[in-house]
Design a protein around this motif. Structure first.
Motif, PDB file in Angstrom:
ATOM      1  N   VAL A   1     -32.062 106.229  68.914  1.00 31.03           N
ATOM      2  CA  VAL A   1     -32.077 105.819  67.505  1.00 31.03           C
ATOM      3  C   VAL A   1     -30.980 106.535  66.722  1.00 31.03           C
ATOM      4  CG1 VAL A   1     -33.427 105.894  65.368  1.00 31.03           C
ATOM      5  CG2 VAL A   1     -34.510 105.193  67.502  1.00 31.03           C
ATOM      6  N   LEU A   2     -30.799 107.818  66.991  1.00 36.89           N
ATOM      7  CA  LEU A   2     -29.767 108.584  66.297  1.00 36.89           C
ATOM      8  C   LEU A   2     -28.377 108.025  66.583  1.00 36.89           C
ATOM      9  CD1 LEU A   2     -28.895 111.065  64.638  1.00 36.89           C
ATOM     10  CD2 LEU A   2     -28.884 112.372  66.768  1.00 36.89           C
ATOM     11  N   VAL A   3     -28.111 107.715  67.845  1.00 34.15           N
ATOM     12  CA  VAL A   3     -26.794 107.179  68.213  1.00 34.15           C
ATOM     13  C   VAL A   3     -26.576 105.807  67.589  1.00 34.15           C
ATOM     14  CG1 VAL A   3     -25.399 106.363  70.144  1.00 34.15           C
ATOM     15  CG2 VAL A   3     -26.636 108.517  70.337  1.00 34.15           C
ATOM     16  N   GLN A   4     -27.599 104.959  67.617  1.00 33.05           N
ATOM     17  CA  GLN A   4     -27.463 103.627  67.026  1.00 33.05           C
ATOM     18  C   GLN A   4     -27.219 103.709  65.517  1.00 33.05           C
ATOM     19  OE1 GLN A   4     -27.379 100.536  68.575  1.00 33.05           O
ATOM     20  NE2 GLN A   4     -27.215 101.817  70.400  1.00 33.05           N
ATOM     21  N   CYS A   5     -27.929 104.597  64.849  1.00 34.24           N
ATOM     22  CA  CYS A   5     -27.717 104.776  63.404  1.00 34.24           C
ATOM     23  C   CYS A   5     -26.302 105.270  63.121  1.00 34.24           C
ATOM     24  CB  CYS A   5     -28.737 105.764  62.843  1.00 34.24           C
ATOM     25  SG  CYS A   5     -30.430 105.152  62.802  1.00 34.24           S
ATOM     26  N   ALA A   6     -25.841 106.216  63.933  1.00 35.24           N
ATOM     27  CA  ALA A   6     -24.489 106.738  63.736  1.00 35.24           C
ATOM     28  C   ALA A   6     -23.448 105.641  63.923  1.00 35.24           C
ATOM     29  CB  ALA A   6     -24.235 107.891  64.704  1.00 35.24           C
ATOM     30  N   HIS A   7     -23.629 104.790  64.925  1.00 38.60           N
ATOM     31  CA  HIS A   7     -22.671 103.710  65.169  1.00 38.60           C
ATOM     32  C   HIS A   7     -22.614 102.736  63.989  1.00 38.60           C
ATOM     33  CE1 HIS A   7     -22.611 104.159  69.852  1.00 38.60           C
ATOM     34  NE2 HIS A   7     -22.196 105.230  69.215  1.00 38.60           N
TER      35      HIS A   7
ATOM     36  N   SER B   1     -19.163 103.034  56.774  1.00 39.92           N
ATOM     37  CA  SER B   1     -18.450 104.037  55.985  1.00 39.92           C
ATOM     38  C   SER B   1     -16.958 104.081  56.269  1.00 39.92           C
ATOM     39  CB  SER B   1     -19.045 105.426  56.251  1.00 39.92           C
ATOM     40  OG  SER B   1     -18.854 105.796  57.609  1.00 39.92           O
ATOM     41  N   GLY B   2     -16.539 103.499  57.394  1.00 38.77           N
ATOM     42  CA  GLY B   2     -15.134 103.567  57.754  1.00 38.77           C
ATOM     43  C   GLY B   2     -14.749 104.870  58.419  1.00 38.77           C
ATOM     44  N   LYS B   3     -15.743 105.698  58.748  1.00 37.06           N
ATOM     45  CA  LYS B   3     -15.463 106.968  59.413  1.00 37.06           C
ATOM     46  C   LYS B   3     -15.484 106.769  60.928  1.00 37.06           C
ATOM     47  CE  LYS B   3     -17.516 109.725  55.695  1.00 37.06           C
ATOM     48  NZ  LYS B   3     -18.563 110.715  55.345  1.00 37.06           N
ATOM     49  N   THR B   4     -14.761 107.623  61.618  1.00 34.02           N
ATOM     50  CA  THR B   4     -14.697 107.514  63.075  1.00 34.02           C
ATOM     51  C   THR B   4     -15.595 108.519  63.785  1.00 34.02           C
ATOM     52  OG1 THR B   4     -12.779 109.002  63.123  1.00 34.02           O
ATOM     53  CG2 THR B   4     -12.344 106.632  62.987  1.00 34.02           C
ATOM     54  N   SER B   5     -16.050 109.522  63.092  1.00 26.64           N
ATOM     55  CA  SER B   5     -16.965 110.499  63.684  1.00 26.64           C
ATOM     56  C   SER B   5     -17.699 111.224  62.568  1.00 26.64           C
ATOM     57  CB  SER B   5     -16.218 111.511  64.564  1.00 26.64           C
ATOM     58  OG  SER B   5     -15.314 112.267  63.784  1.00 26.64           O
ATOM     59  N   MET B   6     -18.920 111.651  62.873  1.00 23.76           N
ATOM     60  CA  MET B   6     -19.734 112.379  61.905  1.00 23.76           C
ATOM     61  C   MET B   6     -20.610 113.382  62.635  1.00 23.76           C
ATOM     62  SD  MET B   6     -21.010 109.645  58.992  1.00 23.76           S
ATOM     63  CE  MET B   6     -21.452 108.325  60.118  1.00 23.76           C
ATOM     64  N   THR B   7     -20.930 114.453  61.949  1.00 26.23           N
ATOM     65  CA  THR B   7     -21.866 115.432  62.484  1.00 26.23           C
ATOM     66  C   THR B   7     -23.295 114.958  62.222  1.00 26.23           C
ATOM     67  OG1 THR B   7     -21.912 116.688  60.418  1.00 26.23           O
ATOM     68  CG2 THR B   7     -20.216 117.278  62.029  1.00 26.23           C
ATOM     69  N   TYR B   8     -24.265 115.694  62.759  1.00 23.48           N
ATOM     70  CA  TYR B   8     -25.663 115.354  62.508  1.00 23.48           C
ATOM     71  C   TYR B   8     -25.958 115.341  61.005  1.00 23.48           C
ATOM     72  CZ  TYR B   8     -26.734 116.068  67.466  1.00 23.48           C
ATOM     73  OH  TYR B   8     -26.776 115.975  68.829  1.00 23.48           O
ATOM     74  N   ALA B   9     -25.479 116.369  60.322  1.00 27.19           N
ATOM     75  CA  ALA B   9     -25.739 116.473  58.882  1.00 27.19           C
ATOM     76  C   ALA B   9     -25.070 115.340  58.116  1.00 27.19           C
ATOM     77  CB  ALA B   9     -25.254 117.825  58.366  1.00 27.19           C
TER      78      ALA B   9
ATOM     79  N   VAL C   1     -29.624 116.765  49.920  1.00 28.10           N
ATOM     80  CA  VAL C   1     -30.827 117.452  50.407  1.00 28.10           C
ATOM     81  C   VAL C   1     -31.017 117.193  51.900  1.00 28.10           C
ATOM     82  CG1 VAL C   1     -33.333 117.629  50.180  1.00 28.10           C
ATOM     83  CG2 VAL C   1     -31.917 117.326  48.144  1.00 28.10           C
ATOM     84  N   ALA C   2     -30.830 115.934  52.317  1.00 27.65           N
ATOM     85  CA  ALA C   2     -30.966 115.599  53.736  1.00 27.65           C
ATOM     86  C   ALA C   2     -29.942 116.355  54.572  1.00 27.65           C
ATOM     87  CB  ALA C   2     -30.805 114.094  53.934  1.00 27.65           C
ATOM     88  N   ARG C   3     -28.739 116.461  54.048  1.00 33.78           N
ATOM     89  CA  ARG C   3     -27.685 117.188  54.766  1.00 33.78           C
ATOM     90  C   ARG C   3     -28.072 118.651  54.968  1.00 33.78           C
ATOM     91  NH1 ARG C   3     -21.951 116.502  54.967  1.00 33.78           N
ATOM     92  NH2 ARG C   3     -20.892 118.466  55.423  1.00 33.78           N
ATOM     93  N   GLN C   4     -28.575 119.282  53.915  1.00 33.77           N
ATOM     94  CA  GLN C   4     -28.949 120.694  54.009  1.00 33.77           C
ATOM     95  C   GLN C   4     -30.157 120.904  54.923  1.00 33.77           C
ATOM     96  OE1 GLN C   4     -27.125 123.234  52.783  1.00 33.77           O
ATOM     97  NE2 GLN C   4     -25.694 121.609  52.204  1.00 33.77           N
ATOM     98  N   ILE C   5     -31.101 119.973  54.887  1.00 29.38           N
ATOM     99  CA  ILE C   5     -32.275 120.093  55.758  1.00 29.38           C
ATOM    100  C   ILE C   5     -31.850 120.057  57.223  1.00 29.38           C
ATOM    101  CG2 ILE C   5     -34.349 118.877  56.543  1.00 29.38           C
ATOM    102  CD1 ILE C   5     -34.875 118.096  53.652  1.00 29.38           C
ATOM    103  N   VAL C   6     -30.944 119.142  57.553  1.00 29.06           N
ATOM    104  CA  VAL C   6     -30.481 119.039  58.936  1.00 29.06           C
ATOM    105  C   VAL C   6     -29.702 120.295  59.336  1.00 29.06           C
ATOM    106  CG1 VAL C   6     -28.968 117.766  60.497  1.00 29.06           C
ATOM    107  CG2 VAL C   6     -30.461 116.529  58.931  1.00 29.06           C
ATOM    108  N   LEU C   7     -28.831 120.762  58.452  1.00 32.67           N
ATOM    109  CA  LEU C   7     -28.038 121.952  58.767  1.00 32.67           C
ATOM    110  C   LEU C   7     -28.925 123.173  58.999  1.00 32.67           C
ATOM    111  CD1 LEU C   7     -25.001 121.637  56.312  1.00 32.67           C
ATOM    112  CD2 LEU C   7     -24.958 121.491  58.801  1.00 32.67           C
ATOM    113  N   TRP C   8     -29.872 123.388  58.097  1.00 31.71           N
ATOM    114  CA  TRP C   8     -30.745 124.547  58.239  1.00 31.71           C
ATOM    115  C   TRP C   8     -31.706 124.383  59.416  1.00 31.71           C
ATOM    116  CZ3 TRP C   8     -29.998 129.148  56.272  1.00 31.71           C
ATOM    117  CH2 TRP C   8     -29.194 129.273  55.136  1.00 31.71           C
ATOM    118  N   GLY C   9     -32.108 123.139  59.687  1.00 26.97           N
ATOM    119  CA  GLY C   9     -32.960 122.901  60.845  1.00 26.97           C
ATOM    120  C   GLY C   9     -32.250 123.216  62.149  1.00 26.97           C
ATOM    121  N   ILE C  10     -30.985 122.788  62.245  1.00 29.04           N
ATOM    122  CA  ILE C  10     -30.195 123.101  63.441  1.00 29.04           C
ATOM    123  C   ILE C  10     -29.981 124.607  63.563  1.00 29.04           C
ATOM    124  CG2 ILE C  10     -27.913 122.848  64.492  1.00 29.04           C
ATOM    125  CD1 ILE C  10     -27.815 120.030  63.364  1.00 29.04           C
ATOM    126  N   PHE C  11     -29.684 125.244  62.435  1.00 25.55           N
ATOM    127  CA  PHE C  11     -29.483 126.697  62.465  1.00 25.55           C
ATOM    128  C   PHE C  11     -30.738 127.415  62.946  1.00 25.55           C
ATOM    129  CE2 PHE C  11     -30.242 130.712  60.221  1.00 25.55           C
ATOM    130  CZ  PHE C  11     -29.215 131.480  60.749  1.00 25.55           C
TER     131      PHE C  11
END
Length: 223
Positions: free
Chosen positions: A92-98, A104-112, A132-142
């Protein structure tokens, strides 16, 4: 029209409004994978090496103890269930990223960045929670990797101590952890997975040798 219907119509209109962001796709035919330019690309072999290293760690040696505590059938069921859940979440994560790459026109993105972009391009109520979602993911990974790395440091030190004690006598685990601090810190500061691939390969080989030795001692006394 009643005020309630007017409010419902306005809310529906707001939901259907396109997200106005700076990075819109250039065209419907935009291919993020062909447009991607990586400074340090990782080969398929190196990717597989990292995948094996991250999926099959030293915890595999604890599987017998886990099955002993849970029972054979329950252990098999839970193992399969957790494997399916992990695989599905990764899919699901990979499909959402694709999809977000193309939107967005971006070629790569981090989890956050994936989490933030998903909120920004989602319903109107979720757009304000992108940061907020970005920070939650970053702190969760940390939190995940900080605690896991701390535990693995102790495990590595304990394994070294088994050898040290065999030849020198009692030795403090704290001293071993302190001695390992600098080498582990140097490895942690390698920023590119391309350069870490040889390290992961050596780790996989050591793990394989350890499994073979473990199986040998398990089976050698069987009548």
């Amino acid at each position: 029209a009643t005020p309630l219907k007017v409010l419902d119509a306005e809310a529906a209109k707001e939901e259907l409004e396109p997200v106005k962001l700076d990075s819109e796709p250039v065209s419907p035919d935009f291919d993020p994978f062909k447009a991607r330019e990586l400074e340090h690309p990782v080969s398929n072999c190196a990717t597989l090496t990292h995948l094996l290293k991250s999926s099959l760690g030293t915890g595999i040696l604890s599987m017998p103890a886990a099955f002993k505590a849970s029972g054979l059938w329950l252990g098999v069921f839970i193992t399969v269930m957790v494997s399916v859940i992990c695989t599905y979440c990764a899919y699901v994560l990979v499909q959402c990223a694709h999809k977000l790459y193309r939107k967005s026109g971006k070629t790569s993105m981090t989890y956050a960045e994936v989490a933030e972009e998903a909120c920004l391009r989602g319903p109107s109520w979720s757009r304000k929670y992108g940061y907020v979602a970005r920070q939650i993911v970053l702190w969760g990974i940390f939190a995940t990797y900080f605690t896991a790395s701390s535990c693995y440091t102790v495990i590595v030190a304990e394994n070294f101590n088994y050898v040290i004690v065999q030849y020198t006598g009692p030795f403090s685990t704290r001293i071993t952890i302190a001695a390992l601090f600098l080498p582990l810190l140097c490895i942690a500061y390698v920023p590119n997975l391309k350069y870490l691939a040889p390290v992961s390969m050596v780790a996989n080989i050591c793990m394989g040798v350890g499994l073979v030795i473990t199986c040998y001692y398990l089976l050698m006394d069987i009548p």
